[in-house]
Design a protein around this motif. Structure first.
Motif, PDB file in Angstrom:
ATOM      1  N   HIS A  20       0.834  -1.194   0.000  1.00 24.37           N
ATOM      2  CA  HIS A  20       0.000   0.000   0.000  1.00 24.37           C
ATOM      3  C   HIS A  20       0.872   1.250   0.000  1.00 24.37           C
ATOM      4  O   HIS A  20       2.037   1.225   0.394  1.00 24.37           O
ATOM      5  CB  HIS A  20      -0.934   0.000   1.213  1.00 24.37           C
ATOM      6  N   ARG A  49      -3.747  -2.465  -8.385  1.00 16.86           N
ATOM      7  CA  ARG A  49      -4.452  -1.182  -8.431  1.00 16.86           C
ATOM      8  C   ARG A  49      -3.476  -0.056  -8.789  1.00 16.86           C
ATOM      9  O   ARG A  49      -2.519   0.201  -8.064  1.00 16.86           O
ATOM     10  CB  ARG A  49      -5.094  -0.880  -7.068  1.00 16.86           C
ATOM     11  N   ASN A  85      -2.413   3.568  -8.675  1.00 19.86           N
ATOM     12  CA  ASN A  85      -2.712   4.412  -7.518  1.00 19.86           C
ATOM     13  C   ASN A  85      -2.066   5.801  -7.630  1.00 19.86           C
ATOM     14  O   ASN A  85      -1.231   6.190  -6.823  1.00 19.86           O
ATOM     15  CB  ASN A  85      -2.240   3.704  -6.237  1.00 19.86           C
ATOM     16  N   PRO A  99      -4.293   8.753  -8.107  1.00 16.53           N
ATOM     17  CA  PRO A  99      -5.601   9.362  -8.359  1.00 16.53           C
ATOM     18  C   PRO A  99      -5.536  10.829  -8.757  1.00 16.53           C
ATOM     19  O   PRO A  99      -6.405  11.322  -9.491  1.00 16.53           O
ATOM     20  CB  PRO A  99      -6.345   9.177  -7.028  1.00 16.53           C
ATOM     21  N   ASN A 135      -4.521   8.191 -12.518  1.00 21.92           N
ATOM     22  CA  ASN A 135      -3.741   6.956 -12.637  1.00 21.92           C
ATOM     23  C   ASN A 135      -2.940   6.866 -13.937  1.00 21.92           C
ATOM     24  O   ASN A 135      -2.708   5.767 -14.454  1.00 21.92           O
ATOM     25  CB  ASN A 135      -4.650   5.733 -12.475  1.00 21.92           C
ATOM     26  N   SER A 186      -7.462   3.666  -8.805  1.00 25.42           N
ATOM     27  CA  SER A 186      -7.960   4.374  -7.626  1.00 25.42           C
ATOM     28  C   SER A 186      -8.686   5.662  -8.027  1.00 25.42           C
ATOM     29  O   SER A 186      -8.471   6.197  -9.119  1.00 25.42           O
ATOM     30  CB  SER A 186      -6.800   4.744  -6.694  1.00 25.42           C
TER      31      SER A 186
END
Length: 262
Positions: A4, A20, A22, A24, A28, A59
């Motif tokens: 993360h 994902r 990430n 935002p 992305n 995201s």
């Protein structure tokens, strides 16, 4: 398994890996470093028996706005740099396309340019009504590679592929469904629908999923005859597997099978 706080986040639970994008604040957009990281992630997941399906998503309400054009003056400034850049994008695309099990793109918001290409590299595209997809290469003076053009062509056909590449504009949800850019239309939340699908696929026999993908891709690219020995070996391995014995037994006992991938 999880990571993360990075430009690409990875998690794995219940047989389903989620990759994902990430960034935002940039919808992305994919940097050169991220293209390289995508290749590493999917190559790594290919050797992980716990990963039976993969979801690729983004995201902040968007899948991916495409390549990060703000860095092009540095990383794609001339022909030589462009070739290095294209090599990185192709390696990522191939790593996703050739991941041995089912891959699902969960698309909300923009999936443009390189983002559309990432979605096309997956096996199945799930989108919700916010989805907008397209390839603005014609508005940027960029010519797409045979790899990317082929992924688009085989998904939507020649006429629609020309429509996408010539126009260079985003297509809304309804057009994406009609053209085949989206395979599954989610009513509200693409990621939730993709998760439901991935979990259901992860319950199936991994050897069957991998073997089916290998054979279908060989049929699609015309290599099935040349790969006959490899295909026969995959089929034979399925027959000899513990999962085949478990599937037969579970059917006779009218219960849900528990597959182990061997």
């Amino acid at each position: 398994m999880s990571s993360h706080g990075e430009d690409i986040e990875l998690s794995l639970a219940n047989g389903v890996a989620e990759v994902r994008l990430n960034r935002p604040n940039k919808r992305n957009a994919v940097s050169l470093a991220m293209w390289r990281r995508l290749s590493e992630i999917f190559s790594g997941l290919a050797g992980n028996p716990e990963a039976r399906a993969v979801i690729l998503t983004g995201s902040g309400g968007h899948f991916c706005a495409g390549a990060d054009i703000s860095e092009f003056a540095e990383v794609r400034a001339d022909v030589e740099a462009g070739r290095v850049y294209e090599h990185a994008t192709e390696e990522a695309t191939i790593a996703i396309r050739d991941w041995p099990g089912p891959t699902i793109a969960a698309i909300s918001g923009y999936a443009m340019g390189g983002g559309c290409g990432l979605a096309l590299a997956c096996d199945i595209r799930v989108g919700d009504p916010t989805a907008k997809m397209g390839i603005p290469a014609a508005r940027l003076g960029i010519i797409y590679s045979p790899l990317d053009c082929n992924l688009l062509y085989r998904q939507v056909g020649l006429a629609n592929a020309k429509r996408v590449l010539y126009g260079g504009r985003p297509f809304g949800f309804d057009d994406c469904v009609r053209m085949g850019l989206l395979d599954i239309a989610a009513e509200t939340d693409a990621l939730a629908a993709a998760r439901d699908l991935a979990l259901s696929l992860a319950e199936n026999a991994p050897l069957t999923l991998k073997g089916s993908k290998l054979i279908l891709e060989a049929c699609a690219d015309g290599s099935a005859a040349a790969r006959g020995t490899e295909i026969d070996a995959v089929i034979d391995a399925g027959i000899a597997s513990a999962d085949y014995a478990e599937g037969r037994q579970a059917f006779m006992e009218k219960r849900k099978p528990v597959f182990v991938g061997r």
